[in-house]
Design a protein around this motif. Structure first.
Motif, PDB file in Angstrom:
ATOM      1  N   ALA A 142      -3.523  -9.339  18.549  1.00  0.00           N
ATOM      2  CA  ALA A 142      -4.724  -9.106  17.739  1.00  0.00           C
ATOM      3  C   ALA A 142      -4.570  -7.840  16.902  1.00  0.00           C
ATOM      4  CB  ALA A 142      -5.941  -9.001  18.641  1.00  0.00           C
ATOM      5  N   GLU A 143      -4.017  -6.790  17.505  1.00  0.00           N
ATOM      6  CA  GLU A 143      -3.803  -5.520  16.788  1.00  0.00           C
ATOM      7  C   GLU A 143      -2.894  -5.752  15.578  1.00  0.00           C
ATOM      8  OE1 GLU A 143      -1.608  -2.552  18.982  1.00  0.00           O
ATOM      9  OE2 GLU A 143      -1.268  -1.438  17.140  1.00  0.00           O
ATOM     10  N   LEU A 144      -1.823  -6.485  15.811  1.00  0.00           N
ATOM     11  CA  LEU A 144      -0.858  -6.738  14.736  1.00  0.00           C
ATOM     12  C   LEU A 144      -1.466  -7.587  13.621  1.00  0.00           C
ATOM     13  CD1 LEU A 144       2.274  -7.473  16.931  1.00  0.00           C
ATOM     14  CD2 LEU A 144       1.999  -5.556  15.377  1.00  0.00           C
ATOM     15  N   GLU A 145      -2.268  -8.579  14.009  1.00  0.00           N
ATOM     16  CA  GLU A 145      -2.840  -9.462  12.985  1.00  0.00           C
ATOM     17  C   GLU A 145      -3.852  -8.727  12.112  1.00  0.00           C
ATOM     18  OE1 GLU A 145      -3.913 -13.328  14.381  1.00  0.00           O
ATOM     19  OE2 GLU A 145      -1.782 -13.832  14.517  1.00  0.00           O
ATOM     20  N   VAL A 146      -4.646  -7.873  12.725  1.00  0.00           N
ATOM     21  CA  VAL A 146      -5.610  -7.084  11.931  1.00  0.00           C
ATOM     22  C   VAL A 146      -4.844  -6.144  10.993  1.00  0.00           C
ATOM     23  CG1 VAL A 146      -7.455  -5.360  12.041  1.00  0.00           C
ATOM     24  CG2 VAL A 146      -7.454  -7.251  13.640  1.00  0.00           C
ATOM     25  N   THR A 147      -3.768  -5.541  11.505  1.00  0.00           N
ATOM     26  CA  THR A 147      -2.952  -4.640  10.681  1.00  0.00           C
ATOM     27  C   THR A 147      -2.384  -5.385   9.477  1.00  0.00           C
ATOM     28  OG1 THR A 147      -2.353  -3.405  12.658  1.00  0.00           O
ATOM     29  CG2 THR A 147      -0.973  -3.053  10.731  1.00  0.00           C
ATOM     30  N   ALA A 148      -1.841  -6.582   9.726  1.00  0.00           N
ATOM     31  CA  ALA A 148      -1.242  -7.368   8.639  1.00  0.00           C
ATOM     32  C   ALA A 148      -2.284  -7.722   7.585  1.00  0.00           C
ATOM     33  CB  ALA A 148      -0.598  -8.627   9.198  1.00  0.00           C
ATOM     34  N   LEU A 149      -3.472  -8.108   8.051  1.00  0.00           N
ATOM     35  CA  LEU A 149      -4.538  -8.497   7.127  1.00  0.00           C
ATOM     36  C   LEU A 149      -4.963  -7.307   6.261  1.00  0.00           C
ATOM     37  CD1 LEU A 149      -6.226 -11.136   6.750  1.00  0.00           C
ATOM     38  CD2 LEU A 149      -8.023  -9.993   8.012  1.00  0.00           C
ATOM     39  N   THR A 150      -5.126  -6.146   6.892  1.00  0.00           N
ATOM     40  CA  THR A 150      -5.544  -4.938   6.163  1.00  0.00           C
ATOM     41  C   THR A 150      -4.466  -4.542   5.145  1.00  0.00           C
ATOM     42  OG1 THR A 150      -6.471  -4.265   8.276  1.00  0.00           O
ATOM     43  CG2 THR A 150      -6.580  -2.663   6.512  1.00  0.00           C
ATOM     44  N   LEU A 151      -3.211  -4.616   5.570  1.00  0.00           N
ATOM     45  CA  LEU A 151      -2.113  -4.244   4.671  1.00  0.00           C
ATOM     46  C   LEU A 151      -2.042  -5.207   3.487  1.00  0.00           C
ATOM     47  CD1 LEU A 151       0.775  -3.337   7.139  1.00  0.00           C
ATOM     48  CD2 LEU A 151      -0.405  -1.790   5.624  1.00  0.00           C
ATOM     49  N   ALA A 152      -2.232  -6.499   3.774  1.00  0.00           N
ATOM     50  CA  ALA A 152      -2.167  -7.505   2.700  1.00  0.00           C
ATOM     51  C   ALA A 152      -3.255  -7.261   1.661  1.00  0.00           C
ATOM     52  CB  ALA A 152      -2.285  -8.895   3.288  1.00  0.00           C
ATOM     53  N   ARG A 153      -4.461  -6.904   2.129  1.00  0.00           N
ATOM     54  CA  ARG A 153      -5.570  -6.629   1.199  1.00  0.00           C
ATOM     55  C   ARG A 153      -5.247  -5.426   0.318  1.00  0.00           C
ATOM     56  NH1 ARG A 153     -10.093  -7.306   5.399  1.00  0.00           N
ATOM     57  NH2 ARG A 153     -10.380  -9.519   5.396  1.00  0.00           N
ATOM     58  N   GLU A 154      -4.721  -4.368   0.954  1.00  0.00           N
ATOM     59  CA  GLU A 154      -4.398  -3.148   0.207  1.00  0.00           C
ATOM     60  C   GLU A 154      -3.258  -3.413  -0.776  1.00  0.00           C
ATOM     61  OE1 GLU A 154      -6.056  -0.402   0.175  1.00  0.00           O
ATOM     62  OE2 GLU A 154      -4.695   0.859  -0.978  1.00  0.00           O
ATOM     63  N   LEU A 155      -2.321  -4.236  -0.342  1.00  0.00           N
ATOM     64  CA  LEU A 155      -1.186  -4.580  -1.216  1.00  0.00           C
ATOM     65  C   LEU A 155      -1.681  -5.307  -2.463  1.00  0.00           C
ATOM     66  CD1 LEU A 155       1.899  -4.676  -1.574  1.00  0.00           C
ATOM     67  CD2 LEU A 155       1.898  -6.819  -0.342  1.00  0.00           C
ATOM     68  N   GLU A 156      -2.612  -6.216  -2.264  1.00  0.00           N
ATOM     69  CA  GLU A 156      -3.163  -6.977  -3.382  1.00  0.00           C
ATOM     70  C   GLU A 156      -3.854  -6.036  -4.381  1.00  0.00           C
ATOM     71  OE1 GLU A 156      -6.152  -9.691  -2.122  1.00  0.00           O
ATOM     72  OE2 GLU A 156      -6.275 -10.659  -4.082  1.00  0.00           O
ATOM     73  N   ARG A 157      -4.616  -5.088  -3.828  1.00  0.00           N
ATOM     74  CA  ARG A 157      -5.347  -4.120  -4.654  1.00  0.00           C
ATOM     75  C   ARG A 157      -4.370  -3.244  -5.455  1.00  0.00           C
ATOM     76  NH1 ARG A 157      -6.823   0.298  -2.891  1.00  0.00           N
ATOM     77  NH2 ARG A 157      -8.164   1.413  -4.304  1.00  0.00           N
ATOM     78  N   THR A 158      -3.339  -2.748  -4.731  1.00  0.00           N
ATOM     79  CA  THR A 158      -2.365  -1.858  -5.379  1.00  0.00           C
ATOM     80  C   THR A 158      -1.589  -2.621  -6.454  1.00  0.00           C
ATOM     81  OG1 THR A 158      -2.153  -0.781  -3.245  1.00  0.00           O
ATOM     82  CG2 THR A 158      -0.543  -0.169  -4.896  1.00  0.00           C
TER      83      THR A 158
END
Lengths: 129, 212
Positions: free
Chosen positions: B148-164
């Motif tokens: 669960a920790e890893l999946e939340v991390t991946a989701l947050t990173l993916a969102r930030e990546l999209e924004r950047t």
């Protein structure tokens, strides 16, 4: 758009700690953490602290400052980063199984990925321009 | 070009545009560095998720197998009753860590595997199959929390990546070309004005010489 750029540039290093802590004090803390410039707390995982303590002799625990800063510099080229500090470079050198020179070590993308995989909370990115 | 540059073309404006262009290029370089680092972090996390998910699924399979065996031996009702009696608390420490300013969770979980005496159900009335089922499920819980920790991390990173990525593209394909266009326009206009002046002066000189 310029305001957005200025905001983004200002935000890039906002996560960096106000004050770093030594490995020794991190090991003795109940919840080891540092406070970032943006006020947020950044916690270290105990298993990483244990890994670092195994890599260094006890006499050097108070010299290693955490988090270890990975400086991304444009002049080094894409994917390359610099880790400065005698003990910091030494510990990273041990993970990568190579020697650090002049109290610093330059790491490249695959090595960077390895470091971040092994030390996700005890290392942090720093943008230099 | 006209959209980026509407005021009068003079040296002051040229200096302003040059300054804006330098800032945009610097921002572009840094955001691209950030994007590269984010991509690397995301791929690292995804690789870990792959392994972690496979381990968790395998452990759950073992767990459900053990529960089925336990139900077959002890009976469904008795197994459910024993599960009701079991202590359902685990200690999880949830904190945060920063990846380039992005807050992601860090979960530290204590050993979830307990011995039969501390689980809470009666040892006299239950089978050893229940102990096996409980042990396998406790192991699965730990793996699921880590996943669960890893999946939340991946989701947050993916969102930030999209924004950047959106910001980098806006700089690369819109702002920087517009500013370069504006700078070229001002420089050409200034050159043109210089040539006009030069021609005018020559003409005046010719007229004055003609009068003399």
């Amino acid at each position: 758009m310029e305001q957005v750029i200025k905001f983004e540039l200002g935000r890039l290093n906002a996560h960096l700690p106000v004050k770093r802590i030594s490995l020794k004090s991190a090991l003795s803390a109940s919840r080891p953490a540092v406070q970032g410039k943006n006020g947020n707390l950044h916690y270290f995982k105990r298993e990483e602290l244990k890994l670092l303590s195994k890599l260094l002799p006890e006499s050097e625990w108070d010299k290693l400052q955490l988090p270890i800063l990975i400086a991304l510099e444009s002049k080094l080229g894409r994917g390359a980063a610099r880790i400065s500090g005698e003990i910091e470079a030494k510990v990273i050198g041990k993970i990568l199984q190579r020697e650090a020179t002049d109290n610093e070590i330059i790491v490249y993308r695959p090595e960077l990925a390895l470091i971040r995989r092994k030390l996700p909370t005890t290392t942090q990115y720093m943008f230099v321009w | 070009m006209a959209a980026a540059f509407t005021s009068s073309p003079n040296r002051m404006e040229l200096m302003k545009v040059r300054k804006r262009l330098a800032l945009a290029e610097k921002g572009h370089d840094l955001l691209k560095d950030k994007m590269d680092a984010l991509v690397m972090e995301l791929f690292n996390t995804l690789k870990t998720i792959q392994k972690s998910r496979a381990t968790a699924i395998e452990q759950l399979r073992k767990g459900y197998e053990a529960v089925s065996a336990c139900m077959a031996v002890m009976g469904t009702f008795e197994t459910m009753q024993a599960a009701e009696e079991t202590k359902k608390e685990i200690q999880i420490e949830i904190s945060e860590r920063n990846i380039m300013g992005i807050e992601v969770p860090t979960v530290e979980i204590e050993e979830t595997e307990r011995n039969a005496l501390t689980r809470g159900y009666s040892l006299h009335t239950t089978s050893s199959h229940l102990d096996t089922a409980a042990r396998e499920m406790e192991r699965a819980v730990k793996l699921l929390v880590e996943l669960a920790e890893l999946e939340v991390t991946a989701l947050t990173l993916a969102r930030e990546l999209e924004r950047t990525k959106r910001r980098v593209n806006a700089l690369e394909y819109i702002l920087i070309p517009r500013l370069q266009g504006a700078m070229n326009f001002i420089m050409m206009r200034l050159d043109e004005m210089e040539r006009e002046n030069f021609t005018r002066l020559k003409r005046i000189k010719a007229i004055l010489e003609g009068r003399e």
